[in-house]
Enzyme design. Structure first.
Site, PDB file in Angstrom:
ATOM      1  CE  LYS A 119      -4.732   0.436  -0.040  1.00  0.00           C
ATOM      2  NZ  LYS A 119      -5.770   0.215   0.052  1.00  0.00           N
TER       3      LYS A 119
HETATM    4  N1  GLU Z   1      -7.518   0.183  -2.952  1.00  0.00           N
HETATM    5  C1  GLU Z   1      -8.150  -1.110  -3.531  1.00  0.00           C
HETATM    6  C2  GLU Z   1      -7.848  -1.488  -1.844  1.00  0.00           C
HETATM    7  O1  GLU Z   1      -8.093  -1.374  -0.903  1.00  0.00           O
HETATM    8  C3  GLU Z   1      -7.236  -2.086  -4.366  1.00  0.00           C
HETATM    9  C4  GLU Z   1      -5.903  -2.401  -4.873  1.00  0.00           C
HETATM   10  C5  GLU Z   1      -5.350  -2.827  -6.003  1.00  0.00           C
HETATM   11  O2  GLU Z   1      -6.619  -2.868  -6.915  1.00  0.00           O
HETATM   12  O3  GLU Z   1      -4.290  -3.153  -5.877  1.00  0.00           O
HETATM   13  O4  GLU Z   1      -8.256  -3.187  -2.492  1.00  0.00           O
END
Ligand code: GLU
Length: 424
Positions: A119
């Protein structure tokens, strides 16, 4: 200073009063205990593999330079390249990003896609950024992080405060530095190698899972009353999907306010940019109270921590579908489970987003575009499979859905981790 005094560096960084990362780790440890995973392996799968913290000087439109803090935490690559979004929000800090990176590891394992977890984020209020500042910020974030990114290393995507447009700029910056590789980021605009279906995928998946949870309790989705907290990408597409399935969305809120619609919102309502634009059409209500409304399905689709020790006792919905990451904190989870509330955990409920990202990534690598119908069919099928797996696991272990989801995902990550031979 006496010999026993705490060194100044330790004094300067007091332990946070509440750690979102520790909240996730508690679930991981509990699942590990249920699976009888050895303590040293648990310690290895809980830890974040790499944490990058950078300062990002940003030239504001008025000529000033603001120095912002940017993050990328790579939690695990046990099952594949790290994957996860980038969040622009004023509350972003390292503990938060660690928690969200770890959740990505468990989420990708749960839906069985070949990714690990990561993240990123920047501590900034995205509403205070002009388009030019937003673009410059993501370009600088990309330049600074490029050494840890790539289609087979770590693949970012949108999250709160970032959009498909942001990912287009990220891709363009990455290409300038590393050459053409559209699979370096997902959630891109359709015109820039995005996948038709990805934008709606998280919200669609949330409702697919809500319907599956209702079915598991012998209830039909048609006619159920739904309350949605949040009017961003996830909340809006959840509303559209809910309406398509004949559900009635009786209230919605965001930072600008809340409205109640006893007969249900319409699909056109999501064209509004904020809930305040719906004030003319529906009766206003107190956004702080929306989670406590009488309804069948409650969908928190905004920030984490909104259901907590303070308000848990006032929540009356029999089903809570966690579209946001970590919306329930503290003892609220136990409290609600004890009252018989069915809670579908974030790592299952909002996994449609990263599942859609997986489809986009594979299409980019194959240089082949699926029609949206195929995207939707595959998404629905895999989300249903993930739900059934979690539901069966909860029966087998006599545990709740959150514990079952972590049992499935921790079991998979441990297996891959041990197969790699990193611990003997
Ligand atoms: N931000 C989204 C999540 O928390 C999508 C992450 C992604 O597609 O890599 O799952």
């Amino acid at each position: 200073m006496s010999m026993t005094a705490t060194p100044p560096s330790v004094q300067a960084t007091p332990a946070p009063a509440h750690s979102a990362f520790e909240d996730v780790n508690r679930f991981v440890r509990r699942a590990s205990a249920m699976l009888e995973v050895a303590d040293d392996v648990v310690a290895a799968i809980v830890a974040c593999e790499r944490e990058v913290v950078v300062s990002l000087p940003l030239r504001r439109d008025d000529g000033r330079i603001d120095v912002l803090t940017g993050y990328r935490v790579q939690h695990s690559q046990a099952r594949g390249p790290r994957k996860g979004g980038i969040r622009f929000h004023q509350t972003v800090d390292l503990d938060d990003v660690r928690a969200l990176a770890s959740l990505m590891t468990w989420k990708t394992a749960l839906i069985d896609v070949p990714f690990g977890g990561a993240k990123g984020g920047v501590a900034v209020d995205p509403r205070q950024l002009s388009d030019r500042e937003h673009e410059e910020l993501i370009r600088r974030w990309t330049r600074t992080m490029v050494h840890v990114l790539g289609p087979h290393r770590d693949i970012p995507a949108p999250d709160m405060g970032t959009t498909a447009r942001t990912m287009g700029w990220l891709m363009d910056e990455f290409h300038r530095l590393e050459g053409f590789q559209p699979a370096c980021v997902t959630g891109k605009p359709i015109a820039l190698f995005g996948a038709p279906g990805r934008e709606e995928a998280t919200g669609r998946g949330v409702i697919q899972i809500a319907a599956a949870a209702l079915r598991a309790h012998h209830r039909d989705a048609a006619g159920v009353r739904v309350v949605v907290q949040g009017f961003g990408n996830v909340g809006k597409f959840a509303i559209v999907s809910a309406i398509e399935r004949g559900m009635k969305v009786i209230a919605v809120s965001d930072v600008t306010g809340a409205v109640v619609a006893p007969k249900g919102l319409t699909a056109e309502d999501v064209l509004a940019t904020s809930v305040s634009e719906l004030f003319g059409r529906y009766e206003q209500t107190d956004p702080a109270r929306i989670l406590e409304m009488e309804c069948d399905v409650l969908i928190p689709a905004a920030l984490g921590g909104v259901i907590n020790d303070e308000n848990a006792s006032r929540i009356v919905a029999p089903f809570i579908i966690e579209a946001a990451n970590q919306p329930i904190v503290g003892n609220a989870d136990q409290h609600l489970h004890a009252r018989g509330v069915t809670i579908v955990p974030d790592i299952l409920a909002n996994a449609g987003g990263v599942l859609g990202s997986y489809f986009e990534w594979t299409q980019n690598i194959q240089e082949f575009r699926w029609p949206i119908e195929r995207f939707r069919d595959e998404l629905d099928l895999r989300m249903a499979t993930a739900f059934n797996n979690v539901h069966e696991t909860s029966r087998r272990y006599s545990c709740n859905l959150r514990e079952a989801a972590f049992v499935v995902s921790v079991g998979r990550v441990v297996e891959s981790f041990l197969m790699r031979g990193q611990v003997i």
